[in-house]
Design a protein around this motif. Sequence first.
Motif, PDB file in Angstrom:
ATOM      1  N   HIS A   1       4.095  20.404 -17.312  1.00 14.19           N
ATOM      2  CA  HIS A   1       3.175  21.681 -16.835  1.00 14.19           C
ATOM      3  C   HIS A   1       4.395  22.682 -16.305  1.00 14.19           C
ATOM      4  CE1 HIS A   1      -0.160  19.300 -16.645  1.00 14.19           C
ATOM      5  NE2 HIS A   1       0.142  18.176 -15.738  1.00 14.19           N
TER       6      HIS A   1
ATOM      7  N   ARG B   1      -8.524   6.787 -14.947  1.00 15.33           N
ATOM      8  CA  ARG B   1      -8.964   8.184 -15.006  1.00 15.33           C
ATOM      9  C   ARG B   1     -10.392   8.206 -14.416  1.00 15.33           C
ATOM     10  NH1 ARG B   1      -5.157  12.271 -15.548  1.00 15.33           N
ATOM     11  NH2 ARG B   1      -7.144  13.280 -15.357  1.00 15.33           N
TER      12      ARG B   1
ATOM     13  N   ASP C   1      -2.691   9.841 -18.599  1.00 13.62           N
ATOM     14  CA  ASP C   1      -4.046  10.341 -19.533  1.00 13.62           C
ATOM     15  C   ASP C   1      -3.886   9.801 -20.917  1.00 13.62           C
ATOM     16  OD1 ASP C   1      -1.923  12.048 -20.848  1.00 13.62           O
ATOM     17  OD2 ASP C   1      -2.760  13.779 -20.148  1.00 13.62           O
TER      18      ASP C   1
END
Length: 140
Positions: free
Chosen positions: A54, A87, A120
Amino acid sequence: MAVERTFSMIKPDATRRNVTGAITAMLEEAGLTVVASRRVWMSRREAEGFYAVHKERPFFGELVESMSSGPTVVQVLQGENAIARNREIMGATNPADAAEGTIRKAFALSIGENSVHGSDAPETAAQEIAYWFSETEIVG
Ligand code: DAT
Ligand code: MG
């Protein structure tokens, strides 16, 4: 679907409010087993490395600041379809969009202070587990 492992983190906003047990109970109730767990106050450098994907995002500075602002609980979760299951029980990144019954709906304060992290995909799960744990610390 085979049994798999994923990486989970209970973030400083949640440890500060003393809800690590409540969050872990929700993970366990979702069918996930905690096979490794450690409390860690990460440095800015560790937070930057962990969230390197990120680094170009506008919120990167805020993210690193908040992740190194207090203790986290780093965990390895194991179970059927563990990555997707985690998730699902976490809920959407922005708590305003998180479904009823999810951890973020129950505990997240904002998109930045959203109480939990979860890998993820299989590749990120493997990388993130290896970032915090050696194989001998994981007891399945
Ligand atoms: P997730 O944690 O649901 O996988 P992500 O990978 O897109 O979400 O982002 C990582 C973390 O960065 C997220 O949990 C909180 C922070 N973040 C994401 N988007 C943000 C934003 N718009 N403003 C502030 N923080 C943000
Ligand atoms: Mg993510």
